[in-house]
Enzyme design. Structure first.
Site, PDB file in Angstrom:
ATOM      1  CD  GLU A 131      -2.974   1.056   2.289  1.00 41.53           C
ATOM      2  OE1 GLU A 131      -2.589   0.577   3.369  1.00 41.53           O
ATOM      3  OE2 GLU A 131      -4.091   1.543   2.116  1.00 41.53           O
ATOM      4  N   GLY A 277       2.566  -0.443  11.301  1.00 37.67           N
ATOM      5  CA  GLY A 277       2.048  -1.353  12.319  1.00 37.67           C
ATOM      6  C   GLY A 277       1.604  -2.679  11.722  1.00 37.67           C
ATOM      7  CD  GLU A 280      -5.772  -2.633   4.961  1.00 36.11           C
ATOM      8  OE1 GLU A 280      -4.827  -2.361   5.730  1.00 36.11           O
ATOM      9  OE2 GLU A 280      -6.311  -1.786   4.233  1.00 36.11           O
ATOM     10  CG  HIS A 311      -6.683  -0.737  12.363  1.00 34.10           C
ATOM     11  ND1 HIS A 311      -6.734   0.621  12.569  1.00 34.10           N
ATOM     12  CD2 HIS A 311      -6.366  -0.890  11.058  1.00 34.10           C
ATOM     13  CE1 HIS A 311      -6.472   1.245  11.437  1.00 34.10           C
ATOM     14  NE2 HIS A 311      -6.245   0.350  10.495  1.00 34.10           N
ATOM     15  CD  GLU A 312      -4.090  -3.767  10.044  1.00 39.06           C
ATOM     16  OE1 GLU A 312      -4.465  -3.760   8.858  1.00 39.06           O
ATOM     17  OE2 GLU A 312      -3.578  -2.765  10.606  1.00 39.06           O
ATOM     18  CG  HIS A 315      -8.584  -2.333   7.199  1.00 35.68           C
ATOM     19  ND1 HIS A 315      -9.215  -1.214   6.735  1.00 35.68           N
ATOM     20  CD2 HIS A 315      -7.460  -1.898   7.825  1.00 35.68           C
ATOM     21  CE1 HIS A 315      -8.501  -0.145   7.079  1.00 35.68           C
ATOM     22  NE2 HIS A 315      -7.438  -0.531   7.744  1.00 35.68           N
ATOM     23  CD  GLU A 334      -6.289   2.692   6.938  1.00 35.16           C
ATOM     24  OE1 GLU A 334      -6.337   2.323   8.139  1.00 35.16           O
ATOM     25  OE2 GLU A 334      -5.933   1.918   6.034  1.00 35.16           O
TER      26      GLU A 334
END
Ligand code: ZN
Length: 873
Positions: A131, A277, A280, A311-312, A315, A334
Site C-alpha cells: 500500500e 504497524g 490488512e 483494526h486489520e 478492514h 482507515e
C-alpha cells in the site's frame, strides 16, 4: 526519468477503459538463497477487457529489466513499449491477454518484496508490503484500487520453506529441474485490489488453529487460522494469546456486521523490518514483529497489539470487501478501522479502558497534525500517488476515527451500524466513494448527512471549545460554550455541530474528585448557552467534552484549571484524567501553560497514574517539553530535577510492575541528555546495582547502553561486547543506535554518510541511525544544517519515497534554542528553511510538505521558548 507517480486522472481514464478479469502471477525465487542475488524473475499474465477496442493503455511495473511483453499472442518490441515503470499497450482488442516477464528487485526499504537476513541464524525471510502502490515492484499490474481482479499466485521457493498468500495453497509440486525447490500454486482470490495482494516466504515458524461459527442462516462458517514469526523469535511467540484475540474479534465482527468473513482463511504474520504497524491483506495480514515481545512488555503494549489486530480485521469488511475508488477516500477505510479497533477491544476483550488510550494517544496525534499548516480535510484531494503516500497521517487515521466517534454520538450507534451493514451488502467486492456511505447513513439515521459531512469531513482544522462562566456567589449564574474554529485551508469560520457532554466534578468525602452531574448537549454555533447549569453550585472542575465524545481542543475555566493543577491525581475516572492531561498538554503547546508547570504537574501527579499507557504518554510529553519547549537557560536545572524524580519513582514503583518498567525506560530516555545517572545505569548494566523486580532484558539493556553512549560513557568495545551477546535483529538495531549516539564528530560524520549519502541501510537500520544521530543534543549536529538543505532534493530524487521521507524528516534540525530577545522567525534554521522553500517552489509536493511540517514544529517550540523568556526578563 522516473514516471512512477500515477495521477488520479490517469487512473480514472484507465478504469473507464478496461475491466480486469484475472492475473496469473509467477515469482521465481530459486536464486533467493544466494546472498549476491538482487532480483528474481516475475511473470504476470493479465486477462482484461477493453471498452474501446483500438485504444491503448499502460501496465505498471517497477523492474530491473523487461525480458518480454506479449499482447494477444504477439511479441512486442520491449524497447518500444517499455517507458520507465510503464509498459504501453496499443490497439487493444475487446478481450486481451498480456504476458509480461521481467526481473524485479528484492527490497531493503520495506516496499515491495522485502528480503531480510536474520543475524541470529543467517536465515532468509521474505514478505511483501504494497500500500498504496508497490505491488508493481513485484509483478506487472494495473496499480489502482478500483481495478479489482482475481489473482492466482505461483511461487518457486525452497521446499522446506513456509510460503503463503491471500488464498489457500492449491497445489505444491517439487521442481524436478531444481531439487530442493517447489512450486506452490495458490487458489484464485476473490476480486480484490492490487495493494492488498501478498506473498510471504521463508523458514517461518508457523502455528495453526481454527475458528468456527454458525451463521444466521444455519450454515457453519469454518475459518482456518494461522500465525507466523521468524524461527529465532519462536520461543517468545505467544501464538495462543494472538489466537484468543483473533477469535474474540471474529466473533465480535460477525455479530456486528452480519456479513460472513469473505476471504476463507485468516493468517497473521509478524515480519521483520516492517514499515508500519500492520497491513490488512485479506487472508494473510502482516504485522511488525516488534509485536512479538522478546523482552518484557507493558500491558499498554499488549493492548496496542490487540488494537492493531482488531483494526486489520475490521478492514476485511471495510477496505477489502468494499474498497475506496481512489486514495481521496482512504480515510473511509482507515477511520472506520481505527474506530473499530478500540470498540472491539472494549466490547470483546478485557481491555475495557481502550477509549482512554484512544483519547490519549490517537487523538493527540490528530490534534498535532490538524494544527500544522499542511493539514487538510479528512476527505482529501489526492491528485497522485505521491500525495497518497503522504496521506497515511494523523488526519486520515486518528482525526477520521475521532470524527466517526462523534458521528456515532450524533446519529446513535444503532443507526451507524445498520448503515455499515447495508453498505457491505450493497457494495460487496466493489469500490465506493464518500457519497455511497453518506447515502446509507442518511437512510439509516433519518437525517440528512450532507451538512454534517461538509462541516466535519470537508473542512480542515480543529475547533477550540472554551467555557465562559458568570458566577453568583458560589453558584453558576450563566455558562456558555464558545467555539472557535477557523479552517486553515479556507481561512473561514466553521461552526461545526458537536454532540458533547459537560462533566461536573466535586470532591467527595474521601477527597476523590468524582463526577456529580453531567449535561449532554448539541452545540452548533460559535456561542451556545447551557441554561441547565444556571443556579447550580460551582463545581470544583467543569470538564468540557467529558467522555470524549467530540473532536475538539478544550480549555479549562480559571477555577477548574486551579483544581486540575492542584489535584489532578484525585480524579478517579481514568478517561476524565486522560482528558485533563491532554488539555494541559495542548495548553503547553499553545504557550498558555509554562513547560515548567507542565513538568511540575507530571512530577506531582504521574506517580499516581494507574493507566500505564497514559503514564508513558506523559513521560514522552515531558521529554518534549524538556528538550524543545523550555528555554536553554532553564533546561539543565529542570532536566536534573525531573530526572531525579524519575529515578526516585523507579525506586518506589512496585517490583515487577509496568509502572516500574515505564520509569526505567524514562530514565534511559532522559539520560541520553544528562550524565547525572550514568553511574547508576552502568551499575545496573553490570549487575552491581539492581532494582527489585526490574528485569534487565535486552530491550532495556540497549536503552541504557544508548543513554551511556550518548553522553560519552560507553566505549565501542563495550557496545560490541553487548552485541555479541545479543546478535539478533533488535540487538543489531540497538547497537547501531548506541554507536551513532556517541558524541564524537567523526561518529556523526559516519552516520550521516551511511544514511544520507550511502544507500546500503535497510529501513530498520536507517531508523536506528537517525535515532542515534539525533540522540546527543544539537551542538554536534550544527554542522549538518547546511548539508541537510543541500542534499534533500537529491535524496528525494534517488531514494524510494519511504526511505527519502524518513531521511528528510529525521535529519531536519528540529532541536534548537532561541536566544533571549530573539524572534522565532529570525532563528537561523527557520530562516534557512524559508529560503529553501522559497527557492524550491517546484520541488515535489510531498517533499515540501515534510519541510513545511518540520518548520512548523520548530517554530512552535521556539515560540513557546520565547514566551518563557519574555516572562522571565
Ligand atoms: Zn488500516
Amino acid at each position: 526519468m522516473k514516471n512512477e507517480n500515477l495521477s488520479r486522472s490517469e487512473a480514472r481514464r484507465r478504469s473507464e477503459l478496461i475491466e480486469v478479469e484475472n492475473y496469473d502471477v509467477a515469482l521465481d525465487l530459486r536464486g533467493v538463497l544466494d546472498p549476491e542475488s538482487t532480483g528474481y524473475i516475475s511473470r504476470s499474465v493479465i486477462t482484461f477487457k477493453c471498452n474501446e477496442p483500438g485504444a491503448g493503455t499502460f501496465v505498471d511495473f517497477i523492474h530491473d529489466g523487461i525480458h518480454s511483453v506479449m499482447l494477444n499472442g504477439i511479441q512486442l518490441d520491449s524497447d518500444a513499449v517499455v517507458d520507465g515503470s510503464r509498459i504501453h499497450l496499443a490497439d487493444l482488442a475487446a478481450e486481451n491477454q498480456v504476458t509480461i516477464v521481467g526481473t524485479a528487485l528484492y527490497s531493503r526499504s520495506g516496499e515491495g518484496l522485502h528480503r531480510f537476513v536474520d543475524p541470529a541464524d543467517g536465515r532468509i525471510y521474505l514478505y511483501t508490503q504494497y500500500e498504496p502502490a508497490d505491488a508493481r515492484r513485484v509483478f506487472a499490474n494495473f496499480e489502482q484500487p478500483d481495478l479489482k481482479a482475481s489473482f492466482t499466485f505461483n511461487v518457486a521457493a525452497p521446499s522446506d520453506w513456509q510460503v503463503s498468500s491471500n488464498s489457500p495453497l492449491a497445489v505444491c509440486e517439487e521442481m524436478a529441474s531444481t531439487p530442493g525447490f517447489s512450486i506452490r500454486r495458490f487458489a484464485p482470490t476473490q476480486p480484490i485490489s492490487t495493494y492488498i495482494t501478498t506473498v510471504l516466504a521463508g523458514p517461518y515458524h508457523f502455528v495453526e488453529d481454527s475458528w468456527k461459527r454458525t451463521l444466521a442462516d444455519g450454515t457453519e462458517l469454518q475459518v482456518p487460522l494461522g500465525t507466523y514469526c521468524r524461527a529465532s523469535l519462536a520461543e517468545a511467540f505467544d501464538a495462543a494469546e494472538i489466537f484468543a484475540i483473533t477469535k474474540a474479534g471474529l466473533d465480535f465482527f460477525h455479530e456486528l456486521f452480519e456479513y460472513p468473513y469473505p476471504f476463507g482463511k485468516y493468517e497473521q504474520a509478524f515480519v521483520p523490518e516492517y514499515n508500519l504497524g500492520a497491513m490488512e491483506n485479506p487472508g494473510l495480514v502482516t504485522f511488525t514483529e516488534t509485536y512479538v515481545f522478546k523482552s518484557r512488555a507493558t500491558d499498554a503494549q499488549y493492548q496496542a497489539r490487540g488494537n492493531t489486530i482488531m483494526h486489520e480485521m475490521a478492514h476485511m469488511w471495510f477496505g477489502n470487501l468494499v474498497t475506496m475508488q481512489w486514495w481521496d477516500d482512504l480515510w473511509l477505510k482507515e477511520s472506520f478501522a481505527d474506530y473499530m479497533g478500540s470498540l472491539a477491544l472494549v466490547e470483546a476483550t478485557a481491555w475495557k479502558d481502550a477509549w482512554v488510550a484512544f483519547a490519549n494517544r490517537r487523538k493527540a496525534w490528530a490534534y498535532v497534525q490538524d494544527q500544522l499548516p499542511t493539514t487538510h480535510p479528512i476527505v482529501a484531494d489526492i491528485r497522485d500517488l505521491e500525495a497518497a503516500k503522504q496521506n497515511f497521517d494523523g488526519i486520515t487515521y486518528a482525526k477520521g476515527a475521532s470524527v466517526l466517534k462523534q458521528l456515532v454520538a450524533y446519529v446513535g450507534f444503532d443507526a451507524f451500524i445498520s448503515a455499515a451493514r447495508q453498505y457491505f451488502r450493497d457494495n460487496a467486492y466493489a469500490n465506493t466513494t464518500l457519497d455511497d456511505f453518506l447515502t446509507v447513513l442518511s437512510e439509516a439515521s433519518g437525517r440528512d448527512m450532507r451538512r454534517w459531512s461538509s462541516l466535519w469531513l470537508q473542512t480542515a482544522g480543529i475547533s477550540t471549545l472554551v467555557p465562559e462562566i458568570e458566577y453568583d456567589g458560589d453558584r453558576l449564574a450563566r455558562v456558555r460554550l464558545l467555539q472557535d474554529a477557523i479552517d486553515p485551508v479556507t481561512a473561514r469560520t466553521v461552526d461545526r455541530p458537536h454532540r458533547l457532554r459537560l462533566g461536573l466534578y466535586d470532591f467527595d468525602a474521601s477527597g476523590a474528585l468524582v463526577r456529580t452531574d453531567s449535561v449532554e448537549l448539541d452545540l452548533a454555533d460559535s456561542e451556545t448557552d447551557v441554561p441547565e447549569l444556571a443556579g447550580r453550585p460551582t463545581p470544583a472542575l467543569l470538564l468540557v467534552n467529558d467522555d470524549d465524545l467530540t473532536y475538539a481542543k478544550v480549555r479549562f475555566d480559571a477555577a477548574s484549571l486551579q483544581t486540575v493543577l492542584s489535584a489532578l491525581d484525585k480524579v478517579t475516572d481514568p478517561l476524565a484524567r486522560a482528558l485533563c492531561w491532554s488539555t494541559l498538554w495542548n495548553m503547553t503547546r499553545d504557550g498558555l501553560l509554562a513547560p515548567a508547570d507542565y513538568l511540575g504537574a507530571v512530577d506531582r501527579f504521574a506517580p499516581a497514574e494507574s493507566d500505564n499507557g497514559v503514564l508513558q504518554v506523559l513521560l514522552d510529553c515531558a521529554g518534549t517539553a524538556l528538550d524543545r519547549y523550555l528555554p536553554a537557560v532553564e533546561r539543565t536545572a529542570q532536566r536534573e530535577r525531573f530526572v531525579d524524580s524519575v529515578r526516585m519513582q523507579l525506586g518506589k514503583a512496585t517490583a515487577g510492575s509496568d509502572q516500574q518498567l515505564t520509569w526505567a525506560r524514562s530514565l534511559a530516555a532522559l539520560s541520553r541528555s544528562t550524565p547525572r545517572y550514568a553511574g547508576t545505569i552502568a551499575d545496573l548494566l553490570s549487575g552491581s546495582e539492581s532494582v527489585g523486580g526490574l528485569a534487565l532484558d535486552s530491550d532495556l539493556r540497549w536503552r541504557f547502553w544508548q543513554a551511556l553512549a550518548a553522553t560519552g560513557h560507553a566505549t565501542q568495545e563495550q557496545l560490541d561486547t553487548e552485541l555479541a551477546s545479543d546478535l539478533t535483529a533488535a540487538g543489531r538495531a540497538g547497537h547501531v543506535t548506541a554507536m551513532t549516539a556517541r558524541p564524537d564528530p567523526a561518529v556523526k560524520a559516519q552516520a550521516w554518510a551511511d544514511a544520507v549519502t550511502g544507500s546500503e541501510l535497510s529501513n530498520q537500520l536507517l531508523d536506528a541511525t537517525i535515532d542515534g544521530f539525533t540522540a546527543a543534543g544539537h551542538v554536534l549536529l550544527d554542522p549538518y544544517v547546511e548539508p541537510y538543505f543541500q542534499s534533500i532534493e537529491s535524496v528525494w530524487a534517488q531514494k524510494s519515497i519511504e526511505i527519502a521521507s524518513r531521511i528528510v524528516r529525521g535529519f531536519y534540525p528540529l532541536v534548537q534554542d532561541l536566544e533571549p530577545g530573539a524572534e522565532p522567525r529570525q532563528h537561523a534554521v527557520v530562516v534557512r528553511t524559508d529560503e529553501w522553500l522559497a527557492g524550491h517552489s517546484d520541488a515535489p509536493a510531498a517533499l515540501r510538505r515534510i519541510i513545511i511540517e518540520q518548520r512548523d514544529h520548530l517554530l512552535r517550540a521556539l515560540t513557546v521558548q520565547r514566551r518563557q523568556l519574555v516572562q522571565a526578563f
